[in-house]
Design a protein around this motif. Sequence first.
Motif, PDB file in Angstrom:
ATOM      1  N   UNK A 110       0.822  -1.215   0.000  1.00  0.00           N
ATOM      2  CA  UNK A 110       0.000   0.000   0.000  1.00  0.00           C
ATOM      3  C   UNK A 110       0.855   1.263   0.000  1.00  0.00           C
ATOM      4  N   UNK A 113       2.446   2.290  -3.301  1.00  0.00           N
ATOM      5  CA  UNK A 113       1.591   2.394  -4.486  1.00  0.00           C
ATOM      6  C   UNK A 113       0.641   3.571  -4.318  1.00  0.00           C
ATOM      7  N   UNK A 114      -0.050   3.933  -5.414  1.00  0.00           N
ATOM      8  CA  UNK A 114      -0.723   5.236  -5.391  1.00  0.00           C
ATOM      9  C   UNK A 114      -2.163   5.253  -5.887  1.00  0.00           C
ATOM     10  N   UNK A 115      -2.659   4.179  -6.472  1.00  0.00           N
ATOM     11  CA  UNK A 115      -3.968   4.252  -7.112  1.00  0.00           C
ATOM     12  C   UNK A 115      -5.075   4.597  -6.115  1.00  0.00           C
ATOM     13  N   UNK A 116      -6.001   5.458  -6.548  1.00  0.00           N
ATOM     14  CA  UNK A 116      -7.079   5.891  -5.654  1.00  0.00           C
ATOM     15  C   UNK A 116      -8.427   5.330  -6.109  1.00  0.00           C
ATOM     16  N   UNK A 117      -9.482   5.881  -5.495  1.00  0.00           N
ATOM     17  CA  UNK A 117     -10.839   5.389  -5.760  1.00  0.00           C
ATOM     18  C   UNK A 117     -11.205   5.510  -7.236  1.00  0.00           C
ATOM     19  N   UNK A 120      -9.692   2.854  -9.253  1.00  0.00           N
ATOM     20  CA  UNK A 120     -10.312   1.563  -8.956  1.00  0.00           C
ATOM     21  C   UNK A 120     -11.667   1.429  -9.646  1.00  0.00           C
ATOM     22  N   UNK A 121     -12.471   2.500  -9.587  1.00  0.00           N
ATOM     23  CA  UNK A 121     -13.828   2.424 -10.155  1.00  0.00           C
ATOM     24  C   UNK A 121     -13.767   2.253 -11.671  1.00  0.00           C
ATOM     25  N   UNK A 123     -11.171   1.176 -13.351  1.00  0.00           N
ATOM     26  CA  UNK A 123     -10.164   0.171 -13.730  1.00  0.00           C
ATOM     27  C   UNK A 123      -9.273   0.704 -14.840  1.00  0.00           C
ATOM     28  N   UNK A 127      -4.176   1.611 -13.189  1.00  0.00           N
ATOM     29  CA  UNK A 127      -4.607   0.862 -12.005  1.00  0.00           C
ATOM     30  C   UNK A 127      -4.373  -0.626 -12.201  1.00  0.00           C
ATOM     31  N   UNK A 131      -1.971  -2.959  -9.979  1.00  0.00           N
ATOM     32  CA  UNK A 131      -2.479  -4.158  -9.301  1.00  0.00           C
ATOM     33  C   UNK A 131      -1.647  -5.377  -9.682  1.00  0.00           C
ATOM     34  N   UNK A 134       1.614  -5.239  -7.913  1.00  0.00           N
ATOM     35  CA  UNK A 134       1.441  -5.562  -6.484  1.00  0.00           C
ATOM     36  C   UNK A 134       1.356  -7.072  -6.312  1.00  0.00           C
TER      37      UNK A 134
ATOM     38  N   UNK B 201     -15.400  -3.449  -7.652  1.00  0.00           N
ATOM     39  CA  UNK B 201     -14.083  -2.949  -8.036  1.00  0.00           C
ATOM     40  C   UNK B 201     -13.361  -2.316  -6.857  1.00  0.00           C
ATOM     41  N   UNK B 202     -14.133  -1.570  -6.042  1.00  0.00           N
ATOM     42  CA  UNK B 202     -13.519  -0.979  -4.847  1.00  0.00           C
ATOM     43  C   UNK B 202     -12.995  -2.071  -3.933  1.00  0.00           C
ATOM     44  N   UNK B 206      -6.669  -1.589  -4.197  1.00  0.00           N
ATOM     45  CA  UNK B 206      -5.728  -1.217  -3.145  1.00  0.00           C
ATOM     46  C   UNK B 206      -6.473  -0.591  -1.962  1.00  0.00           C
ATOM     47  N   UNK B 207      -7.448   0.274  -2.268  1.00  0.00           N
ATOM     48  CA  UNK B 207      -8.220   0.933  -1.214  1.00  0.00           C
ATOM     49  C   UNK B 207      -9.083  -0.078  -0.470  1.00  0.00           C
TER      50      UNK B 207
END
Lengths: 260, 359
Positions: A110, A113-117, A120-121, A123, A127, A131, A134, B201-202, B206-207
């Motif tokens: 964590x 790494x730097x990806x945020x919401x 993620x939403x 993709x 991101x 992933x 990681x 997806x969330x 990572x989050x």
Amino acid sequence: MSATINEVLMEARGVGKRFGGVQALKDVSLTIRRNEIYGLIGPNGAGKTTFFNVLTGLYQRDDGDVLFEGNVLNLTSPHEVARVGIARTFQNIRLFGNMTAMENVMVGRHVRTHQNVIGAIFRTKAERAEEAAIRRRAEELLHYVGVADRAQDLAKNLSYGDQRRLEIARALATDPKLLALDEPAAGMNATETAGLRTLIEGVRADGLTVLLIEHDVKLVMGLCDRVAVLDYGQKIAEDVPAVVRANPKVIEAYIGTSTH
Amino acid sequence: MANFITSLDKKNKLGLALIAVALIVLPFVLASAGTAWVRILNFAILYVFLALGLNIVVGFAGLLDLGYIAFYAVGAYVYALLASPHFGLHLPFWVIIPIGAAVACVAGMVLGAPTLKLRGDYLAIVTLGFGEIVRVFMNNLSNPINVTNGPKGITLIDSFKIGSFDLGKSDVFGGLIFSGPIKYYYLLLIVLLAVIVINKRLQDSRIGRAWVAIREDEVAAKAAGINTRNIKLLAFAMGASFGGIAGGMFAAIQGFVSPESFVLTESTMILAMVVLGGMGNIWGVIAGALLLSFVPELLRYTVQPVQEALFGHAIIEPEVLRMLIFGIALVLTMRFMPAGLWPEARHRREMEAKREGKK
């Protein structure tokens, strides 16, 4: 031994910590050099874990300074300490029990790494790449510590020895410069301890510095380049194992004496 | 999504197609039993939104929130104030819904910030208070400036409109009557798909891992390098945004909001959905939300006839009996399935194993 061994990585200067009226640490100064295995021993209640918690930001120190790579650490939170490059394990193993072994190590990534919401939403490409990286790194580390075959098992279902190793893998995932292990051999049998020793030697061979708190004096004396001894919150000795072992103060602290 | 569909085998594709057809036909089947059932279905989907939003806070991050309905209220009131004769504003829904989500998100952080150091029971009490404060505000913010119109609530709220297409009114397409609730159902279905995808997806990000790590062991999470303060705030903010969006849609569908819709029982009901379904598992939470929305309604329509058939007349008042049965069912479920109907851990392991097997 490499030429860099004399370079100081971490230094404690007169560190003190009080809990109410109890002076848990008093004027503790010690230096850990880059790429060495440094042992911290002492009888029960000597302040080893307190020192550890001060170093890793879990407690705030009352006196003194801690320097890391020449800079004073004024960090108020453990996650900042992890960012600087100090990773730790816990005396009473603290894994994320309901996550898989793999996920436990992935959590360790964590901080790097730097990806945020948003990433993620949607993709996003970045991101997915992160992933994948990681996941790859986590797989590598699981192999490294030798629990790769348990990757998809929940951490709480791993054997005690494997849990210790997994915790080290999670700490290594933060890309630390200093790996601080709080009694990693506690509760291990002889075979497991031997395996742990090989692992710690491997970590050092890969260029990391190791701080080891340990009850198992034999392990510490055999493994560490230098050893410090705490007693009643104060440092009573710091040297190579052979010298420390012969130090009368140390013998007194451990065995007790009535010949004064 | 595209990868997901291509990765399915034939059997799964067929199953998926059948589910899709069933979901498309469902409102017409229910409408034949009465439009009320379509409305119940729509509210059930709104509860799914709420449960999934609360699941982020409670299920993923492990922060017990007993005032979640406040964000639903915020979203609903934002919509009501910006699309009703109350202030004479009639903004389009696609402007208001994001505003509602943003305001709820800020409200989430306002609640989150002072409670960061609290856990468990203590956090529950503070969030409970927050929920009540929001409701009391809605109730009393009618004096000296009338903002919320107090307990009387706000009426004549606009329905969703795109040009002349009004989701609140009936239309006939190809001989089929599309009533307002049926049109809303399709909209809700689309939003539901999006909400599920976002949640999934969330969870796998990572989050999402950071949230679960905090739930599992906050100290270890910190030591592993997680900024627990920010990540917890993010959980509150995300959960609240979902609540805000659901609230806006609720206001439009209902056409009327009042503080009475946002009482503590609602918060506990949503929490019950999350816990009963299986905290942390998206599918379990959806199942929990649907079950807890439908069962009381089913009982409403069956308790009376069953009593009459058995005893010739109603012995116990239907409303009392309905909640009694409901309560007993809840207690029994939690007694025998303490992790919920569809718990997370096992499911997670199965999914992981499947994913690995596919590689």
